[in-house]
Design a protein around this motif. Structure first.
Motif, PDB file in Angstrom:
ATOM      1  N   VAL A 135       0.861  -1.189   0.000  1.00 33.15           N
ATOM      2  CA  VAL A 135       0.000   0.000   0.000  1.00 33.15           C
ATOM      3  C   VAL A 135       0.893   1.233   0.000  1.00 33.15           C
ATOM      4  N   HIS A 136       0.793   2.047  -1.040  1.00 30.77           N
ATOM      5  CA  HIS A 136       1.508   3.318  -1.099  1.00 30.77           C
ATOM      6  C   HIS A 136       0.585   4.373  -0.509  1.00 30.77           C
ATOM      7  N   HIS A 137       1.055   5.041   0.536  1.00 32.76           N
ATOM      8  CA  HIS A 137       0.196   5.991   1.240  1.00 32.76           C
ATOM      9  C   HIS A 137       0.763   7.400   1.069  1.00 32.76           C
ATOM     10  N   ALA A 138       0.057   8.216   0.279  1.00 32.98           N
ATOM     11  CA  ALA A 138       0.521   9.583   0.016  1.00 32.98           C
ATOM     12  C   ALA A 138       0.038  10.502   1.123  1.00 32.98           C
ATOM     13  N   THR A 139       0.988  11.193   1.761  1.00 31.06           N
ATOM     14  CA  THR A 139       0.639  12.112   2.843  1.00 31.06           C
ATOM     15  C   THR A 139       1.233  13.486   2.541  1.00 31.06           C
ATOM     16  N   GLY A 140       0.710  14.483   3.217  1.00 36.55           N
ATOM     17  CA  GLY A 140       1.262  15.827   3.056  1.00 36.55           C
ATOM     18  C   GLY A 140       0.160  16.859   2.926  1.00 36.55           C
ATOM     19  N   ASP A 141       0.522  18.110   3.097  1.00 32.62           N
ATOM     20  CA  ASP A 141      -0.452  19.205   3.045  1.00 32.62           C
ATOM     21  C   ASP A 141      -1.171  19.277   1.699  1.00 32.62           C
ATOM     22  N   ALA A 142      -0.487  18.867   0.637  1.00 33.87           N
ATOM     23  CA  ALA A 142      -1.081  18.964  -0.695  1.00 33.87           C
ATOM     24  C   ALA A 142      -2.386  18.166  -0.777  1.00 33.87           C
ATOM     25  N   GLY A 159      -8.092  17.178  -5.166  1.00 29.93           N
ATOM     26  CA  GLY A 159      -7.890  17.821  -6.461  1.00 29.93           C
ATOM     27  C   GLY A 159      -7.429  16.769  -7.444  1.00 29.93           C
ATOM     28  N   GLY A 160      -7.986  16.772  -8.648  1.00 29.06           N
ATOM     29  CA  GLY A 160      -7.622  15.763  -9.649  1.00 29.06           C
ATOM     30  C   GLY A 160      -6.129  15.781  -9.951  1.00 29.06           C
ATOM     31  N   ALA A 161      -5.569  16.992 -10.078  1.00 30.46           N
ATOM     32  CA  ALA A 161      -4.160  17.100 -10.452  1.00 30.46           C
ATOM     33  C   ALA A 161      -3.234  16.640  -9.325  1.00 30.46           C
ATOM     34  N   VAL A 162      -3.574  16.974  -8.065  1.00 33.24           N
ATOM     35  CA  VAL A 162      -2.680  16.570  -6.967  1.00 33.24           C
ATOM     36  C   VAL A 162      -2.722  15.048  -6.758  1.00 33.24           C
ATOM     37  N   TRP A 163      -3.901  14.475  -6.894  1.00 32.17           N
ATOM     38  CA  TRP A 163      -3.980  13.006  -6.795  1.00 32.17           C
ATOM     39  C   TRP A 163      -3.157  12.365  -7.927  1.00 32.17           C
ATOM     40  N   ALA A 164      -3.298  12.922  -9.124  1.00 31.03           N
ATOM     41  CA  ALA A 164      -2.553  12.370 -10.264  1.00 31.03           C
ATOM     42  C   ALA A 164      -1.051  12.489 -10.029  1.00 31.03           C
ATOM     43  N   ALA A 165      -0.623  13.577  -9.366  1.00 24.98           N
ATOM     44  CA  ALA A 165       0.803  13.737  -9.066  1.00 24.98           C
ATOM     45  C   ALA A 165       1.275  12.596  -8.160  1.00 24.98           C
ATOM     46  N   ALA A 166       0.422  12.204  -7.205  1.00 22.92           N
ATOM     47  CA  ALA A 166       0.770  11.096  -6.307  1.00 22.92           C
ATOM     48  C   ALA A 166       0.851   9.783  -7.084  1.00 22.92           C
ATOM     49  N   VAL A 167      -0.116   9.560  -7.970  1.00 29.20           N
ATOM     50  CA  VAL A 167      -0.108   8.325  -8.772  1.00 29.20           C
ATOM     51  C   VAL A 167       1.148   8.290  -9.631  1.00 29.20           C
ATOM     52  N   GLN A 168       1.435   9.443 -10.250  1.00 32.80           N
ATOM     53  CA  GLN A 168       2.587   9.518 -11.152  1.00 32.80           C
ATOM     54  C   GLN A 168       3.890   9.208 -10.414  1.00 32.80           C
ATOM     55  N   ALA A 169       3.994   9.661  -9.164  1.00 26.41           N
ATOM     56  CA  ALA A 169       5.204   9.412  -8.381  1.00 26.41           C
ATOM     57  C   ALA A 169       5.384   7.908  -8.148  1.00 26.41           C
ATOM     58  N   ALA A 171       1.061  24.643  -9.755  1.00 26.19           N
ATOM     59  CA  ALA A 171      -0.044  24.649 -10.736  1.00 26.19           C
ATOM     60  C   ALA A 171      -1.066  23.551 -10.432  1.00 26.19           C
ATOM     61  N   ASP A 172      -0.591  22.452  -9.820  1.00 28.67           N
ATOM     62  CA  ASP A 172      -1.512  21.346  -9.506  1.00 28.67           C
ATOM     63  C   ASP A 172      -2.387  21.654  -8.300  1.00 28.67           C
ATOM     64  N   LEU A 173      -1.891  22.551  -7.424  1.00 34.65           N
ATOM     65  CA  LEU A 173      -2.636  22.850  -6.191  1.00 34.65           C
ATOM     66  C   LEU A 173      -3.855  23.733  -6.466  1.00 34.65           C
ATOM     67  N   VAL A 174      -3.816  24.435  -7.602  1.00 35.04           N
ATOM     68  CA  VAL A 174      -4.842  25.448  -7.895  1.00 35.04           C
ATOM     69  C   VAL A 174      -6.239  24.858  -7.993  1.00 35.04           C
ATOM     70  N   THR A 175      -6.333  23.615  -8.484  1.00 37.34           N
ATOM     71  CA  THR A 175      -7.657  23.075  -8.791  1.00 37.34           C
ATOM     72  C   THR A 175      -8.204  22.185  -7.682  1.00 37.34           C
TER      73      THR A 175
END
Lengths: 329, 256
Positions: A59-66, A71-81, A186-190
């Motif tokens: 299980v990859h668990h993404a944590t952090g203020d973001a 937000g679609g973009a911030v979740w995608a950033a986590a998936v991409q990582a 730019a990802d945090l905006v949405t």
């Protein structure tokens, strides 16, 4: 490795997420790799065991203020990582609005195709797919299926709700890896700015009801919903309507069932005066039992129903209401 | 002042049984009409309202065959002021291909001094159901994107959009220029007036050819879900069926 994006609620992983994990296992059999999961934000108690019980080994668990707001973009950033770090062959998400949105972001960021609302894997017909993954997905609101090739890695797809049944396996041992991916400004905006709780009596009541009484064109007008509303009340259920009813302005949109309304999965759906167009069927097909009341014995709603009464809803429904009251004394 | 670009798609108006073409590549639309999805009708309505509220204009765009001019005229009849027709058979165009063509129009218009600072689309096309053109377009244009909202307002360079999330109504606020995809239900699309229809006929449509070779949609073939033989149990006809219905309700445990 097959990565599954898991959505959670207070009870752990959502049912459609467990369906996506089950689909990922089928995919993993072909690629001979393990199934991983990604959870963004809070990790509910018992979630890791629940996922391990469905075959997830990491299980990859993404944590952090973001991730404090969706937000679609911030979740995608986590998936991409995770995709970059763990070399995913495919990324699978539930076919929910968020699952679809996050996968669309991911596909755009990776410049790979995306298959929405997949219901199964394609059969190898001997043709040369050039190493592409062949999937079958819903198009035309479920009225037709499309065989589609996903030629580039990772294959990015969402699994249509209730296309597969969530299945447990003998629990495996799952590890949890916490990470805090860097997220671009730019990802945090949405991200969601604010959420107002839905009024309790709006569509939430419809999608969670055990019994739904639906009415369509056969209601005849705005004044034609008294009997069905009474039946819904007698059964402790919710009132739903077909698209024609909302487009005629007879009832509000939050009561609409169908492709562009709510998707319901009650124990019993009583569909009165509804012909059963594909777009409506897309919203009610997951009902356990369907009782259709219709003047036309050949209406799709009748032929697809479990039970039917042939007749005018304005005569049949009051008789049912009276019979219920009579038996209750 | 906002010049809103709203993107629509001509799709078969299928409510009943679907037929496929002999090569299984498309829906056989010989016996059905054509329409645009309910989501896109709402996007057009929002575009027209935003144009009016900001003293701007609304431009409608489609990628489709020559016949798709019918759908552009319908949008012009309800208040769009200009129309762009990317003349192409959409079958050969995957979502990424469509995005490249829309982005090319946005960039060309910008170079000519017509900036589409807001682009509206439907949440998903009613036929291909790809759920990704809006998001990909945002990345192609380097803009933020908000998806699946029911209302959109523009005020002082900020787009405020609201839609249903899992826990209630969610609000998004993003700076222009932006891309927003719309779900049906937030606004009631207006009907065209006779005057609107007459005016729409006179507006010239900007027709452009695709700029790029499409990569395709990855479609192998379409199939129809296997027909399920009817297993319906008819409980009776008319009001006389009420006792059988209530027997059933009791068996299912939904009434005592």
């Amino acid at each position: 490795m097959i990565l599954t994006v898991v959505q959670t609620d207070a009870g752990g992983a959502t049912e459609v997420s467990l369906e996506a994990v089950t689909f990922a296992r089928a995919l993993a059999k072909r690629t001979l790799g393990p199934v991983h999961a990604l959870v963004v934000g809070p990790l509910p108690d018992g979630l890791v065991d629940q996922l391990a019980g469905h075959g997830v080994v990491e299980v990859h668990h993404a944590t952090g203020d973001a991730f404090s707001a969706y937000g679609g973009a911030v979740w995608a950033a986590a998936v991409q990582a995770v995709v970059a770090a763990a070399d995913a062959d495919a990324v699978v998400a539930p076919g929910t609005p968020r699952g679809l949105e996050v996968m669309a972001h991911l596909a755009a960021r990776l410049d790979v195709p995306m298959a929405a609302n997949v219901v199964g894997l394609g059969e190898d017909d001997g043709g040369d797919d050039g190493g592409a993954l062949r999937v079958v997905r819903q198009v035309m609101g479920g009225a037709a299926l499309e065989e589609m090739l996903l030629p580039r890695r990772p294959a990015v797809l969402t699994v249509a709700g209730h296309a597969v049944e969530a299945e447990q396996v003998p629990p495996v041992s799952a590890t949890v890896t916490e990470f805090s991916p860097e997220v671009a400004e730019a990802d945090l905006v949405t991200r969601v700015v604010s959420t107002e709780p839905a009024e309790p009596d709006l569509s939430g009541a419809l999608t969670s009801a055990r019994v739904v009484v639906g009415a369509g064109r056969g209601a005849g007008g705005a004044a034609g919903f008294g009997d069905v509303a009474e039946l819904a009340e007698l059964l402790g259920g919710a009132l739903g309507v077909s698209r024609v009813v909302t487009s005629m302005g007879w009832r509000p949109h939050h009561e609409q069932i169908g492709q562009t309304g709510s998707r319901i999965s009650p124990d019993l759906y009583i569909a009165c005066g509804i012909s059963g167009a594909i777009q409506h069927w897309a919203g009610c097909a997951s009902s356990k039992t369907i009782l259709a009341v219709n003047t036309d014995e050949n209406a799709p709603m009748v032929t697809k129903a479990t039970y039917a009464v042939i007749g005018d809803m304005h005569e049949v429904v009051p008789a049912i209401n009276a019979e219920i009251r009579r038996r209750r004394g | 002042m906002t010049d809103v670009l709203v993107c629509i798609k001509r799709v078969p108006d299928v409510a009943g049984e679907v037929l496929l073409t002999p090569d299984a590549q498309a829906i056989d639309a010989r016996f059905v009409g054509f329409t645009v999805s309910a989501h896109e009708n709402c996007a057009v309505e929002l575009a027209v309202r935003i144009a009016a509220a900001t003293g701007g204009t609304a431009t409608v765009l489609t990628l489709g065959p020559e016949a798709a001019v019918e759908q552009l005229r319908a949008a012009l009849a309800v208040g769009c002021a200009a129309a762009v027709h990317i003349d192409a058979d959409p079958l050969g165009f995957g979502p990424a291909d469509v995005v490249r063509e829309i982005a090319a129009v946005v960039e060309t218009h910008a170079a000519e001094g017509r900036t589409h600072d807001l682009v509206l689309l439907g949440n998903d096309a009613a036929d291909t159901g790809d759920f990704q053109v809006g998001v990909r377009l945002a990345y192609a244009l380097g803009r933020p994107v908000v998806n699946g909202v029911r209302t959109v307002e523009v005020d002082g360079g900020v787009v405020t959009a609201r839609g249903d999330g899992p826990d209630g109504v969610e609000t998004f606020a993003v700076p222009l220029p932006a891309v927003v995809t719309v779900l049906e239900g937030g606004v009631e699309p207006r009907y065209p007036s006779v005057v609107g229809r007459m005016k729409a006929k006179k507006i010239p449509i900007e027709t452009v050819a695709p700029r790029h070779e499409p990569r395709g949609a990855g479609r192998v073939r379409l199939t129809l879900p296997p027909a399920q033989p009817s297993t319906v149990e008819v409980l009776g006809s008319g009001p006389d069926a009420a006792p059988s219905v209530v027997d059933l309700l009791q068996r299912l445990g939904v009434t005592r």
